[in-house]
Scaffold this active site. Structure first.
Site, PDB file in Angstrom:
ATOM      1  N   ASP A 104      48.897  51.344  26.905  1.00  0.00           N
ATOM      2  CA  ASP A 104      47.473  51.672  26.779  1.00  0.00           C
ATOM      3  C   ASP A 104      47.060  51.275  25.372  1.00  0.00           C
ATOM      4  O   ASP A 104      47.409  51.938  24.398  1.00  0.00           O
ATOM      5  CB  ASP A 104      47.225  53.167  27.018  1.00  0.00           C
ATOM      6  CG  ASP A 104      45.753  53.553  26.788  1.00  0.00           C
ATOM      7  OD1 ASP A 104      44.924  52.639  26.598  1.00  0.00           O
ATOM      8  OD2 ASP A 104      45.445  54.755  26.794  1.00  0.00           O
TER       9      ASP A 104
ATOM     10  N   ASP B 236      39.877  51.972  31.766  1.00  0.00           N
ATOM     11  CA  ASP B 236      39.681  53.398  31.478  1.00  0.00           C
ATOM     12  C   ASP B 236      38.314  53.564  30.816  1.00  0.00           C
ATOM     13  O   ASP B 236      37.339  53.913  31.469  1.00  0.00           O
ATOM     14  CB  ASP B 236      40.807  53.911  30.587  1.00  0.00           C
ATOM     15  CG  ASP B 236      40.588  55.345  30.095  1.00  0.00           C
ATOM     16  OD1 ASP B 236      39.741  56.050  30.675  1.00  0.00           O
ATOM     17  OD2 ASP B 236      41.252  55.766  29.127  1.00  0.00           O
TER      18      ASP B 236
ATOM     19  N   LYS C  45      49.702  58.996  35.197  1.00  0.00           N
ATOM     20  CA  LYS C  45      50.120  59.078  33.794  1.00  0.00           C
ATOM     21  C   LYS C  45      49.743  60.455  33.292  1.00  0.00           C
ATOM     22  O   LYS C  45      48.580  60.851  33.334  1.00  0.00           O
ATOM     23  CB  LYS C  45      49.543  57.944  32.937  1.00  0.00           C
ATOM     24  CG  LYS C  45      48.061  57.802  32.894  1.00  0.00           C
ATOM     25  CD  LYS C  45      47.616  56.710  31.915  1.00  0.00           C
ATOM     26  CE  LYS C  45      47.601  57.197  30.483  1.00  0.00           C
ATOM     27  NZ  LYS C  45      46.857  56.280  29.581  1.00  0.00           N
TER      28      LYS C  45
ATOM     29  N   LYS D 253      40.111  59.657  35.712  1.00  0.00           N
ATOM     30  CA  LYS D 253      40.150  60.913  34.952  1.00  0.00           C
ATOM     31  C   LYS D 253      39.000  61.775  35.459  1.00  0.00           C
ATOM     32  O   LYS D 253      37.837  61.419  35.265  1.00  0.00           O
ATOM     33  CB  LYS D 253      39.969  60.646  33.448  1.00  0.00           C
ATOM     34  CG  LYS D 253      41.140  59.934  32.782  1.00  0.00           C
ATOM     35  CD  LYS D 253      40.792  59.605  31.345  1.00  0.00           C
ATOM     36  CE  LYS D 253      41.998  59.047  30.587  1.00  0.00           C
ATOM     37  NZ  LYS D 253      41.612  58.537  29.244  1.00  0.00           N
TER      38      LYS D 253
ATOM     39  N   GLN E 199      47.733  52.665  21.462  1.00  0.00           N
ATOM     40  CA  GLN E 199      47.802  54.118  21.578  1.00  0.00           C
ATOM     41  C   GLN E 199      49.021  54.646  22.331  1.00  0.00           C
ATOM     42  O   GLN E 199      49.583  55.665  21.958  1.00  0.00           O
ATOM     43  CB  GLN E 199      46.525  54.614  22.267  1.00  0.00           C
ATOM     44  CG  GLN E 199      46.330  56.107  22.188  1.00  0.00           C
ATOM     45  CD  GLN E 199      44.867  56.466  22.350  1.00  0.00           C
ATOM     46  OE1 GLN E 199      44.097  56.404  21.397  1.00  0.00           O
ATOM     47  NE2 GLN E 199      44.480  56.824  23.551  1.00  0.00           N
TER      48      GLN E 199
ATOM     49  N   GLU F 160      46.407  48.865  29.835  1.00  0.00           N
ATOM     50  CA  GLU F 160      45.165  49.629  29.983  1.00  0.00           C
ATOM     51  C   GLU F 160      44.251  49.380  28.788  1.00  0.00           C
ATOM     52  O   GLU F 160      44.721  49.319  27.650  1.00  0.00           O
ATOM     53  CB  GLU F 160      45.526  51.115  30.085  1.00  0.00           C
ATOM     54  CG  GLU F 160      44.349  52.058  30.204  1.00  0.00           C
ATOM     55  CD  GLU F 160      44.799  53.516  30.171  1.00  0.00           C
ATOM     56  OE1 GLU F 160      44.008  54.358  29.704  1.00  0.00           O
ATOM     57  OE2 GLU F 160      45.939  53.821  30.597  1.00  0.00           O
TER      58      GLU F 160
ATOM     59  N   ARG G  66      44.466  63.984  30.235  1.00  0.00           N
ATOM     60  CA  ARG G  66      43.852  63.728  28.943  1.00  0.00           C
ATOM     61  C   ARG G  66      44.808  64.231  27.871  1.00  0.00           C
ATOM     62  O   ARG G  66      45.750  64.963  28.158  1.00  0.00           O
ATOM     63  CB  ARG G  66      42.501  64.457  28.792  1.00  0.00           C
ATOM     64  CG  ARG G  66      41.438  64.119  29.803  1.00  0.00           C
ATOM     65  CD  ARG G  66      41.122  62.634  29.922  1.00  0.00           C
ATOM     66  NE  ARG G  66      40.595  61.980  28.748  1.00  0.00           N
ATOM     67  CZ  ARG G  66      39.328  61.617  28.574  1.00  0.00           C
ATOM     68  NH1 ARG G  66      38.424  61.878  29.496  1.00  0.00           N
ATOM     69  NH2 ARG G  66      38.946  60.960  27.493  1.00  0.00           N
ATOM     70  N   SER G  67      44.538  63.870  26.619  1.00  0.00           N
ATOM     71  CA  SER G  67      45.444  64.319  25.551  1.00  0.00           C
ATOM     72  C   SER G  67      45.339  65.826  25.328  1.00  0.00           C
ATOM     73  O   SER G  67      46.311  66.480  24.962  1.00  0.00           O
ATOM     74  CB  SER G  67      45.165  63.553  24.255  1.00  0.00           C
ATOM     75  OG  SER G  67      43.804  63.632  23.930  1.00  0.00           O
TER      76      SER G  67
ATOM     77  N   GLU H 162      50.765  64.112  23.417  1.00  0.00           N
ATOM     78  CA  GLU H 162      51.202  63.945  24.805  1.00  0.00           C
ATOM     79  C   GLU H 162      52.719  63.988  24.955  1.00  0.00           C
ATOM     80  O   GLU H 162      53.259  63.603  25.988  1.00  0.00           O
ATOM     81  CB  GLU H 162      50.627  62.646  25.371  1.00  0.00           C
ATOM     82  CG  GLU H 162      49.107  62.677  25.373  1.00  0.00           C
ATOM     83  CD  GLU H 162      48.469  61.427  25.940  1.00  0.00           C
ATOM     84  OE1 GLU H 162      49.216  60.521  26.371  1.00  0.00           O
ATOM     85  OE2 GLU H 162      47.228  61.353  25.960  1.00  0.00           O
TER      86      GLU H 162
END
EC number: 4.2.1.11
Length: 426
Positions: free
Chosen positions: A244, A313, A389, A338, A165, A287, A367-368, A209
């Site tokens: 990730d 995560d 991040k 998060k 990702q 990740e 988050r996205s 992102e």
């Protein structure tokens, strides 16, 4: 008795996130005139065990409206919290948890609870005339995090054939956060040219992102392109890579295998792929390398990939119960934090403290689906996290966090940039 911190008003509304989807914004006002507001984020690849984000599931906004969550704030939460001292964060969060009454915040919605939780902290900080990072972290908040900037996208964040990702750059060789941002920005522009030359101008369109999503076919190709961008920017010695995988997204539960480039791959084979990657490229962190319920696999990966930061995560979802299990097993060695996975500031701080107490590193994450809200920038400094991040150095909802961190660094005067000490920054 000082009643200036008493909560005077709480109000929520529906606003838009960076993907054009509705989300919750909450405002809190104290009797002393302190004001705090928060817009909660939303993820694209979400862990199964995350707290529940309440959506209306009706016709408006394709079922994604959040008017029920908004009314839960305005009609239920506000009635209970008016008159409470905004400094009593843990009590306020507990009142909301009791009101909800579920393990996963499914009644009121984690998006409703979190919006109020963070807005209360901001209102208390404002009443005390303190910046948020100092209000939460006190005088010990002095570490500027090393940024992981997501510059190449795949998986759920892109429309290409890439399984992993996020491919990120982390400028551990910078001397300050401001210099780290400059290095990443220059590398981002360099990478843009490389991508345009190799794949055409259409390939420099950006994902959720802010990263590029060129039509790369393999993981090795993506890493080679990334390395070329870094070299051409002149930061081969200063910048390392972080990945990730978001492996749950390409895991096939029926066969217990992973689909990589159209082929079924076992857990052991995938770990071997990671080993080859870290030998060939300057990768320091991976990740979610495996399926979110595979604690045993994470334990093996952590052992086999010596010296590599293995970040949980979807594995941990910022939940102390799952983190405790991981710590006891030796699964992963780092927590991705998060705030909307768990749903309150208090629980987020508890998870961070548990990670640090047990020798796990900490990465504060966006988050996205984000917004102009920059709360996590302050939180990263408040916790001395050492890593953050929050996307590419592009798109306003991403740069809002980096800009806030540069302001904080300037304000602190005496600070430490985590850099090469990103795992244990203090």
């Amino acid at each position: 008795m000082d009643d200036s911190f008493d909560i005077y008003e709480i109000k929520a509304r529906q606003v838009l996130d960076s993907r054009g989807n509705p989300t919750v914004e909450a405002e809190v006002l104290t009797a002393g005139g302190g004001y705090g507001h928060t817009i909660v984020p939303s993820g694209a690849s979400t862990g199964t065990f995350e707290a529940v984000e309440l959506r209306d599931k009706k016709e408006k906004y394709g079922g994604k409206s959040v008017l029920n969550a908004v009314s839960n704030v305005n009609d239920i939460i506000a009635q209970e919290l008016i008159g409470e001292d905004a400094r009593n964060q843990r009590l306020i969060d507990q009142i909301m948890l009791n009101l909800d009454g579920t393990e996963n915040k499914g009644n009121l919605g984690a998006n409703a609870i979190l919006a109020v939780s963070l807005a209360v902290a901001k209102a208390a900080a404002d009443t005390a005339s303190l910046p948020l990072y100092k209000y939460i972290g006190g005088s010990n908040a002095y570490v500027m995090p090393a940024p992981m900037m997501n510059v190449l996208n795949g998986g759920q964040h892109a429309g290409n054939a890439l399984d992993f990702q996020e491919f990120m750059i982390m400028p551990v060789g910078a001397d300050s956060f401001a210099e780290a941002v400059r290095m990443c920005s220059e590398t981002y522009q360099s990478l843009k040219k490389v991508v345009a030359e190799k794949y055409g101008k259409d390939a420099v369109n950006v994902g959720d992102e802010g990263g590029f999503a060129p039509p790369v076919k393999t993981i090795d190709e993506a890493l080679a392109v990334l390395l070329e961008g870094v070299k051409k920017a002149g930061y081969e010695d200063e910048i390392v890579f972080t990945i990730d995988s978001a492996a749950s997204e390409f895991y096939d539960e029926k066969s217990g295998s992973y689909m990589i480039a159209g082929e079924k791959v076992s857990t052991d084979k995938l770990i071997d792929i990671y080993k080859e990657m870290v030998e060939q490229y300057p990768i320091v962190s991976i990740e979610d390398p495996l399926f979110e319920e595979d604690f045993e696999g994470f334990k093996t990966a952590t052992k086999e990939l010596k010296g590599i930061q293995i970040v949980g995560d979807d594995l941990f979802v910022t939940n102390t119960k799952r983190l405790k299990k991981g710590i006891e097993m030796g699964a992963a060695n780092s927590l991705l934090l998060k705030v909307n996975q768990i749903g309150t500031l208090s629980e987020s701080i508890d998870a961070a403290n548990m990670a640090f107490r047990n020798g796990y590193s900490l990465v504060v994450s966006h988050r996205s689906g984000e917004s102009e809200d920059s709360t996590i920038a302050d939180l990263a400094v408040a916790l001395n996290a050492g890593q953050i991040k929050t996307g590419a150095p592009a798109r306003g909802e991403r740069t809002a966090k980096y800009n806030q961190l540069m302001r904080i660094e300037e304000e602190l005067q005496i600070s430490k940039y985590a850099g090469k000490d990103f795992k244990i920054p203090f």
